[in-house]
Design a protein around this motif. Structure first.
Motif, PDB file in Angstrom:
ATOM      1  N   PHE A 105     -13.452  -6.435   0.635  1.00  0.00           N
ATOM      2  CA  PHE A 105     -13.292  -6.283  -0.811  1.00  0.00           C
ATOM      3  C   PHE A 105     -14.593  -6.620  -1.529  1.00  0.00           C
ATOM      4  O   PHE A 105     -15.043  -5.885  -2.422  1.00  0.00           O
ATOM      5  CB  PHE A 105     -12.170  -7.182  -1.316  1.00  0.00           C
ATOM      6  N   ILE A 107      -4.996  -7.883  -2.226  1.00  0.00           N
ATOM      7  CA  ILE A 107      -6.304  -7.453  -2.734  1.00  0.00           C
ATOM      8  C   ILE A 107      -7.196  -6.965  -1.602  1.00  0.00           C
ATOM      9  O   ILE A 107      -7.852  -5.921  -1.706  1.00  0.00           O
ATOM     10  CB  ILE A 107      -6.986  -8.612  -3.489  1.00  0.00           C
ATOM     11  N   LEU A 140       2.274   1.789  -3.451  1.00  0.00           N
ATOM     12  CA  LEU A 140       1.234   2.301  -4.344  1.00  0.00           C
ATOM     13  C   LEU A 140       0.960   3.781  -4.073  1.00  0.00           C
ATOM     14  O   LEU A 140       0.797   4.576  -5.009  1.00  0.00           O
ATOM     15  CB  LEU A 140      -0.049   1.495  -4.160  1.00  0.00           C
ATOM     16  N   ALA A 175       0.834  -1.207   0.000  1.00  0.00           N
ATOM     17  CA  ALA A 175       0.000   0.000   0.000  1.00  0.00           C
ATOM     18  C   ALA A 175       0.868   1.256   0.000  1.00  0.00           C
ATOM     19  O   ALA A 175       0.574   2.226  -0.712  1.00  0.00           O
ATOM     20  CB  ALA A 175      -0.923   0.000   1.221  1.00  0.00           C
ATOM     21  N   SER A 208      -4.281  -4.143   0.819  1.00  0.00           N
ATOM     22  CA  SER A 208      -3.536  -3.038   0.210  1.00  0.00           C
ATOM     23  C   SER A 208      -4.449  -2.050  -0.508  1.00  0.00           C
ATOM     24  O   SER A 208      -4.352  -0.833  -0.290  1.00  0.00           O
ATOM     25  CB  SER A 208      -2.495  -3.589  -0.770  1.00  0.00           C
ATOM     26  N   LEU A 209      -5.323  -2.555  -1.369  1.00  0.00           N
ATOM     27  CA  LEU A 209      -6.180  -1.648  -2.139  1.00  0.00           C
ATOM     28  C   LEU A 209      -7.123  -0.844  -1.245  1.00  0.00           C
ATOM     29  O   LEU A 209      -7.226   0.381  -1.397  1.00  0.00           O
ATOM     30  CB  LEU A 209      -6.948  -2.443  -3.196  1.00  0.00           C
ATOM     31  N   PRO A 210      -7.843  -1.490  -0.296  1.00  0.00           N
ATOM     32  CA  PRO A 210      -8.672  -0.676   0.602  1.00  0.00           C
ATOM     33  C   PRO A 210      -7.867   0.330   1.421  1.00  0.00           C
ATOM     34  O   PRO A 210      -8.343   1.447   1.675  1.00  0.00           O
ATOM     35  CB  PRO A 210      -9.336  -1.718   1.512  1.00  0.00           C
ATOM     36  N   VAL A 244      -5.168   1.914   0.504  1.00  0.00           N
ATOM     37  CA  VAL A 244      -4.863   3.036  -0.380  1.00  0.00           C
ATOM     38  C   VAL A 244      -6.079   3.941  -0.519  1.00  0.00           C
ATOM     39  O   VAL A 244      -5.984   5.171  -0.451  1.00  0.00           O
ATOM     40  CB  VAL A 244      -4.394   2.530  -1.764  1.00  0.00           C
ATOM     41  N   VAL A 245      -7.243   3.324  -0.700  1.00  0.00           N
ATOM     42  CA  VAL A 245      -8.477   4.108  -0.848  1.00  0.00           C
ATOM     43  C   VAL A 245      -8.769   4.894   0.425  1.00  0.00           C
ATOM     44  O   VAL A 245      -9.127   6.079   0.380  1.00  0.00           O
ATOM     45  CB  VAL A 245      -9.660   3.179  -1.196  1.00  0.00           C
ATOM     46  N   ILE A 265      -7.793   8.018  -7.833  1.00  0.00           N
ATOM     47  CA  ILE A 265      -8.266   6.663  -7.554  1.00  0.00           C
ATOM     48  C   ILE A 265      -9.753   6.661  -7.182  1.00  0.00           C
ATOM     49  O   ILE A 265     -10.446   5.668  -7.314  1.00  0.00           O
ATOM     50  CB  ILE A 265      -7.430   6.027  -6.431  1.00  0.00           C
TER      51      ILE A 265
END
Length: 400
Positions: free
Chosen positions: A372, A217, A106, A103, A220-222, A224-225, A119
């Protein structure tokens, strides 16, 4: 020190800095203790985590605020911390640390590319906030359970919190009253643990890291958001509203670098403190040209808190669980209220509702947690029921 900096110093900024620090200490530390306990971390691991996220954020805050002469508070993402706690039974700590490092990388890449805020162009805020609200609901439910089971301690903390909300004075934080009142109840009832508080300096520990696709998945992605959408976008947006020419790309890059440093020592991603900005950059913080001093002062105080990380972390072994659970639930009530308001006060409410329900249900599919799938389910629900609103959102974001 530059004479310009000295001239900009004013009493209003000093008090705003102290107020922000009080919020940081009483609003965030109880959460940190609760999540560390939930993850089953040792005192040393918790101390390293607390030290690095407070210290790195404070250094970045002082550097950015002095250089740009703007109140730019860089801390760590409270929603991200809460989110990590919800994944304690699904991923190992090593997997969470690896996901946090991804994260951070990114966030740095997005900052360097100048697209940190973009994003959010394909993730509607109501659905994201619905997911977040569902993810943290368990903290509030656990607080209620703790209050019913231990009225003397947890009930006192809740009562003090409500008194703070009734007083409604920004210099008397409700969670701060809960900490003090509940602490007095712990002392009177005599329920603390047997182990003494460790009064030593923290030692940085480099934890083992494990990289897995499901963790990347689901975590990391949440993260970042949450760091960008709830911190950078809203925090920097408030600064823009106060008339500052905000250096968005440098700040986003600093957030990414700080997040990477945090991950190497067991911490989680950094962000611009949106609550901190609301305190430090408000008109109550003095002249616009001197408000950066409020951020500098709050950061200097948090450095002192960072060096007290070991005794803070050792409270895990001293305080009763009911007290910790009550404080954690109280500390996130404002976040839950904010999430629900942003989820259901505008468009795409059905998608937000579906995301909330899915996230509130702990499960995993293909090794990926419900957080997710909550985003996926929310988007699908909006596409089926609120397609015009969803398409209009995407068009507006792309044209903007």
């Amino acid at each position: 020190m530059s004479s310009r900096w000295v001239k900009d110093l004013n009493a209003a900024a000093v008090w705003a800095g102290i107020t922000a620090f009080v919020w940081y200490a009483f609003g965030a530390v109880p959460l940190h203790i609760a999540v560390s306990e939930q993850l089953g971390l040792s005192t040393a691991q918790t101390a390293s985590w607390i030290f690095i996220v407070w210290f790195s954020g404070a250094v970045a805050t002082i550097a950015m605020s002095f250089y740009f002469r703007q109140p730019i508070p860089i801390t760590w993402t409270i929603p991200g911390l809460i989110f990590l706690g919800t994944l304690a039974d699904r991923f190992t700590f090593a997997e969470l640390i690896g996901a946090n490092l991804i994260a951070g990388i990114l966030l740095l890449a997005l900052g360097l590319a100048g697209i940190g805020g973009r994003i959010m162009t394909w993730l509607p805020l109501p659905i994201i906030m619905g997911m977040f609200g569902g993810s943290i609901l368990s903290y509030v439910l656990r607080m209620v359970t703790a209050t019913v089971e231990d009225v003397a301690v947890a009930g006192t903390a809740v009562a003090c919190y409500l008194a703070g909300r009734f007083i409604a004075n920004p210099r008397v934080p409700p969670v701060g009253l809960a900490v003090v009142g509940g602490g007095i109840a712990v002392w009177l009832v005599g329920t603390p643990g047997a182990e003494p508080v460790a009064w030593t300096l923290p030692a940085l520990a480099v934890p083992p890291m494990t990289f897995s696709l499901p963790a990347a998945i689901a975590v990391s992605l949440p993260m970042v958001v949450l760091a960008i959408g709830l911190g950078n976008v809203q925090g920097l947006g408030f600064l823009l509203g106060q008339g500052y020419k905000v250096p968005v790309n440098p700040v986003s890059t600093a957030v990414g670098l700080t997040s990477i440093v945090n991950a190497f020592f067991g911490g989680h991603p950094a962000t611009v403190a949106r609550t901190g900005v609301a305190i430090l950059a408000s008109p109550d913080s003095g002249p616009v040209t001197g408000r950066y001093w409020a951020a500098v002062i709050s950061a200097a105080l948090t450095i002192a808190l960072a060096f007290a990380a070991t005794p803070v972390a050792s409270l895990l072994n001293v305080l009763p669980r009911s007290y910790i659970y009550a404080l954690a639930g109280l500390a996130i009530l404002a976040s839950l209220q904010d999430a629900l308001e942003k989820s259901f006060s505008g468009g795409m409410r059905f998608g937000a509702l579906v995301g909330f329900i899915v996230a509130a249900t702990p499960f995993s599919v293909l090794g990926i947690s419900s957080a997710f799938w909550a985003i996926v389910a929310g988007l699908v629900a909006s596409w089926l029921v609120e397609r015009k609103q969803l398409v209009d959102f995407w068009r507006q974001e792309q044209s903007g």
